[in-house]
Motif scaffolding. Structure first.
Motif, PDB file in Angstrom:
ATOM      1  N   GLY A 136      12.169 -24.010 111.980  1.00 51.82           N
ATOM      2  CA  GLY A 136      12.113 -22.954 112.975  1.00 51.82           C
ATOM      3  C   GLY A 136      12.345 -23.398 114.402  1.00 51.82           C
ATOM      4  O   GLY A 136      12.396 -22.561 115.306  1.00 51.82           O
ATOM      5  N   GLY A 137      12.493 -24.691 114.611  1.00 49.20           N
ATOM      6  CA  GLY A 137      12.749 -25.161 115.967  1.00 49.20           C
ATOM      7  C   GLY A 137      14.148 -24.807 116.426  1.00 49.20           C
ATOM      8  O   GLY A 137      14.980 -24.334 115.651  1.00 49.20           O
ATOM      9  N   GLY A 138      14.397 -25.039 117.700  1.00 54.62           N
ATOM     10  CA  GLY A 138      15.719 -24.750 118.242  1.00 54.62           C
ATOM     11  C   GLY A 138      15.699 -24.685 119.738  1.00 54.62           C
ATOM     12  O   GLY A 138      14.726 -25.090 120.384  1.00 54.62           O
ATOM     13  N   LEU A 139      16.779 -24.151 120.282  1.00 57.43           N
ATOM     14  CA  LEU A 139      16.934 -23.994 121.723  1.00 57.43           C
ATOM     15  C   LEU A 139      16.595 -22.557 122.109  1.00 57.43           C
ATOM     16  O   LEU A 139      17.100 -21.605 121.498  1.00 57.43           O
ATOM     17  CB  LEU A 139      18.376 -24.318 122.135  1.00 57.43           C
ATOM     18  N   VAL A 140      15.743 -22.406 123.107  1.00 57.47           N
ATOM     19  CA  VAL A 140      15.346 -21.080 123.558  1.00 57.47           C
ATOM     20  C   VAL A 140      15.260 -21.091 125.082  1.00 57.47           C
ATOM     21  O   VAL A 140      14.949 -22.125 125.689  1.00 57.47           O
ATOM     22  CB  VAL A 140      13.995 -20.668 122.921  1.00 57.47           C
ATOM     23  N   GLN A 141      15.535 -19.955 125.690  1.00 55.98           N
ATOM     24  CA  GLN A 141      15.448 -19.853 127.148  1.00 55.98           C
ATOM     25  C   GLN A 141      14.004 -19.709 127.601  1.00 55.98           C
ATOM     26  O   GLN A 141      13.153 -19.225 126.832  1.00 55.98           O
ATOM     27  CB  GLN A 141      16.256 -18.654 127.628  1.00 55.98           C
ATOM     28  N   PRO A 142      13.711 -20.123 128.812  1.00 60.57           N
ATOM     29  CA  PRO A 142      12.360 -19.912 129.346  1.00 60.57           C
ATOM     30  C   PRO A 142      11.959 -18.445 129.239  1.00 60.57           C
ATOM     31  O   PRO A 142      12.766 -17.549 129.526  1.00 60.57           O
ATOM     32  CB  PRO A 142      12.490 -20.351 130.802  1.00 60.57           C
ATOM     33  N   GLY A 143      10.719 -18.230 128.831  1.00 62.14           N
ATOM     34  CA  GLY A 143      10.225 -16.875 128.616  1.00 62.14           C
ATOM     35  C   GLY A 143      10.450 -16.361 127.211  1.00 62.14           C
ATOM     36  O   GLY A 143       9.924 -15.302 126.849  1.00 62.14           O
ATOM     37  N   GLY A 144      11.214 -17.102 126.425  1.00 65.83           N
ATOM     38  CA  GLY A 144      11.522 -16.677 125.070  1.00 65.83           C
ATOM     39  C   GLY A 144      10.438 -17.034 124.065  1.00 65.83           C
ATOM     40  O   GLY A 144       9.366 -17.528 124.432  1.00 65.83           O
ATOM     41  N   SER A 145      10.746 -16.764 122.803  1.00 65.83           N
ATOM     42  CA  SER A 145       9.782 -16.979 121.724  1.00 65.83           C
ATOM     43  C   SER A 145      10.430 -17.732 120.563  1.00 65.83           C
ATOM     44  O   SER A 145      11.639 -17.667 120.368  1.00 65.83           O
ATOM     45  CB  SER A 145       9.260 -15.633 121.205  1.00 65.83           C
ATOM     46  N   LEU A 146       9.581 -18.432 119.837  1.00 64.39           N
ATOM     47  CA  LEU A 146       9.987 -19.105 118.612  1.00 64.39           C
ATOM     48  C   LEU A 146       8.834 -19.067 117.629  1.00 64.39           C
ATOM     49  O   LEU A 146       7.675 -19.035 118.044  1.00 64.39           O
ATOM     50  CB  LEU A 146      10.350 -20.573 118.868  1.00 64.39           C
ATOM     51  N   ARG A 147       9.159 -19.100 116.353  1.00 65.50           N
ATOM     52  CA  ARG A 147       8.151 -19.167 115.308  1.00 65.50           C
ATOM     53  C   ARG A 147       8.446 -20.354 114.415  1.00 65.50           C
ATOM     54  O   ARG A 147       9.497 -20.411 113.773  1.00 65.50           O
ATOM     55  CB  ARG A 147       8.140 -17.887 114.486  1.00 65.50           C
ATOM     56  N   MET A 152       5.111 -18.953 119.130  1.00 72.44           N
ATOM     57  CA  MET A 152       5.112 -19.388 120.524  1.00 72.44           C
ATOM     58  C   MET A 152       5.808 -18.345 121.386  1.00 72.44           C
ATOM     59  O   MET A 152       6.972 -18.007 121.118  1.00 72.44           O
ATOM     60  CB  MET A 152       5.819 -20.741 120.655  1.00 72.44           C
ATOM     61  N   ASN A 153       5.119 -17.850 122.377  1.00 67.18           N
ATOM     62  CA  ASN A 153       5.651 -16.847 123.302  1.00 67.18           C
ATOM     63  C   ASN A 153       5.606 -17.378 124.730  1.00 67.18           C
ATOM     64  O   ASN A 153       4.901 -18.343 125.016  1.00 67.18           O
ATOM     65  CB  ASN A 153       4.846 -15.555 123.196  1.00 67.18           C
ATOM     66  N   SER A 154       6.356 -16.717 125.588  1.00 63.98           N
ATOM     67  CA  SER A 154       6.399 -17.098 127.008  1.00 63.98           C
ATOM     68  C   SER A 154       6.638 -18.598 127.158  1.00 63.98           C
ATOM     69  O   SER A 154       5.949 -19.285 127.919  1.00 63.98           O
ATOM     70  CB  SER A 154       5.082 -16.705 127.692  1.00 63.98           C
ATOM     71  N   LEU A 155       7.623 -19.076 126.463  1.00 72.18           N
ATOM     72  CA  LEU A 155       7.875 -20.517 126.450  1.00 72.18           C
ATOM     73  C   LEU A 155       8.342 -21.017 127.805  1.00 72.18           C
ATOM     74  O   LEU A 155       9.050 -20.313 128.538  1.00 72.18           O
ATOM     75  CB  LEU A 155       8.906 -20.865 125.371  1.00 72.18           C
ATOM     76  N   LYS A 156       7.921 -22.246 128.113  1.00 75.01           N
ATOM     77  CA  LYS A 156       8.236 -22.878 129.380  1.00 75.01           C
ATOM     78  C   LYS A 156       9.010 -24.177 129.108  1.00 75.01           C
ATOM     79  O   LYS A 156       8.885 -24.755 128.028  1.00 75.01           O
ATOM     80  CB  LYS A 156       6.945 -23.224 130.124  1.00 75.01           C
ATOM     81  N   PRO A 157       9.758 -24.647 130.088  1.00 74.13           N
ATOM     82  CA  PRO A 157      10.472 -25.926 129.887  1.00 74.13           C
ATOM     83  C   PRO A 157       9.540 -27.068 129.475  1.00 74.13           C
ATOM     84  O   PRO A 157       9.931 -27.939 128.699  1.00 74.13           O
ATOM     85  CB  PRO A 157      11.108 -26.176 131.249  1.00 74.13           C
ATOM     86  N   GLU A 158       8.310 -27.046 129.973  1.00 74.96           N
ATOM     87  CA  GLU A 158       7.362 -28.110 129.626  1.00 74.96           C
ATOM     88  C   GLU A 158       6.855 -28.021 128.186  1.00 74.96           C
ATOM     89  O   GLU A 158       6.136 -28.901 127.722  1.00 74.96           O
ATOM     90  CB  GLU A 158       6.173 -28.130 130.586  1.00 74.96           C
TER      91      GLU A 158
END
Length: 119
Positions: free
Chosen positions: A8-19, A82-88
């Motif tokens: 489920g990992g990958g590239l997402v923009q800041p503010g995005g979500s992943l599961r 994971m929601n509201s993802l940040k670069p960190e």
């Protein structure tokens, strides 16, 4: 032998979500606490959060309010929403499980899945 496989990992923009998902397999009699950890480049592996077999969760301060851990005991599967993802949050995310096999209780790790938060 116990195998933990994350996906489920990958590239997402800041503010995005992943599961993320973690599936356990092998000669497992029982799984107690499961957890998610992450390791960013040049940093030590750190706890993201844990979940007991009863569904009780604990989170690191960095994950509280943004991440949610859940599990299905019958499917031997755990998720990390994971929601509201940040670069960190960029890191390799690892699944951990404390499992009972014929050899007794022991901790096991998955191979990790890369999460990259970037615009």
């Amino acid at each position: 032998q116990v195998q933990l496989v994350e996906s489920g990992g990958g590239l997402v923009q800041p503010g995005g979500s992943l599961r993320l998902s973690c599936v356990a397999s092998g000669d497992i009699f029982d799984i107690n606490t499961m957890g998610w950890y992450r390791q960013a480049p040049g940093k030590q592996r750190e706890l993201v959060g844990t979940i007991t077999s009863y569904g009780v969760t604990k989170y690191a301060d960095s994950a509280e309010g943004r991440f949610t851990i859940s599990r299905d005991n019958a499917k031997k599967t755990m998720w990390l929403e994971m929601n509201s993802l940040k670069p960190e949050d960029t890191a390799v995310y690892y699944c951990n499980a404390w499992a009972l096999t014929t050899g007794g209780w022991s901790g096991y790790w998955g191979q990790g899945t890369q999460v990259t938060v970037s615009s």
